[in-house]
Design an enzyme around this catalytic site. Sequence first.
Site, mmCIF file in Angstrom:
data_model
loop_
_atom_site.group_PDB
_atom_site.id
_atom_site.type_symbol
_atom_site.label_atom_id
_atom_site.label_comp_id
_atom_site.label_asym_id
_atom_site.label_seq_id
_atom_site.Cartn_x
_atom_site.Cartn_y
_atom_site.Cartn_z
ATOM 1 N N SER A 109 20.860 20.155 59.588
ATOM 2 C CA SER A 109 19.585 19.720 60.161
ATOM 3 C C SER A 109 19.651 19.819 61.674
ATOM 4 O O SER A 109 20.735 19.724 62.270
ATOM 5 C CB SER A 109 19.306 18.269 59.756
ATOM 6 N N LYS A 167 24.456 14.465 59.277
ATOM 7 C CA LYS A 167 24.276 15.885 59.569
ATOM 8 C C LYS A 167 25.229 16.352 60.679
ATOM 9 O O LYS A 167 25.679 17.494 60.670
ATOM 10 C CB LYS A 167 22.820 16.176 59.930
ATOM 11 N N TYR A 220 20.987 9.260 58.829
ATOM 12 C CA TYR A 220 20.765 10.634 58.359
ATOM 13 C C TYR A 220 21.305 11.623 59.393
ATOM 14 O O TYR A 220 22.037 12.562 59.060
ATOM 15 C CB TYR A 220 19.265 10.864 58.147
#
Length: 236
Positions: free
Chosen positions: A113, A130, A126
């Site tokens: 990401s 990543k 999150y």
Amino acid sequence: VVQLALHDHGAGLARAVLQERFGVENCIIGKLDTTDVDAYKAALEAFWNASGLQLNVLFNNAGIAPVDDFEKITLDRHYRTIDVNLKGVINGFHLALPYLIRTPDARVISMCSASGIYGAPGLSVYSATKFAVRGLTESLNVEWDRHGIRVMDIMPLFVNTPMVRQFEFPPQTVKNMGVRLTAEDIAAVVWKGATRPGWMTPVHFYPGIQTFLMHLLTKITPSFLNRIAVKKLSGY
């Protein structure tokens, strides 16, 4: 081709898409929780046997994204994000290696990401997972060169997928930057990573002009300006 569906009706849908859009008849379709090591082992073994004893590409795609201020998300949800986004990807790398080693020119492509380029407010854990996927990709790209395995990842901004469409609290970044990438855009990049000669595949793919510019700017602008830009875009 292998499609791992997450819903009971997903297998039939995946098979129809593969057959009707791509003319793929020889496929295995099933459900897999990437945090379940035993299930992952069984899925890999079944695919290995059905494919004629080869695993050319592992597409490491495991992700959930709770969105809110860090302290408003429960620890259980933070831990679940780590279990899926990081441990699920580690499981893929670790469990697939014996098969990848035995397949010439094997590749692993992980779904990373743009939040692994610079930390994303409102998506903190999150984003942290990543960054970890990015680190794994870079280190194993070097480590596994001795096995003839190419390791790479894809680092897009927001993609028009159910995960993004179903954000409970869409980040301000989504509103400011929009959602410009589609699943088809990402599939095209995956195909490049899977089929190009090894010397033509980068370690990181940055799909879309916005993503590429974000990557470029974080390299050439001072860190305090990057922080200001992220703060403004995220609304924090």
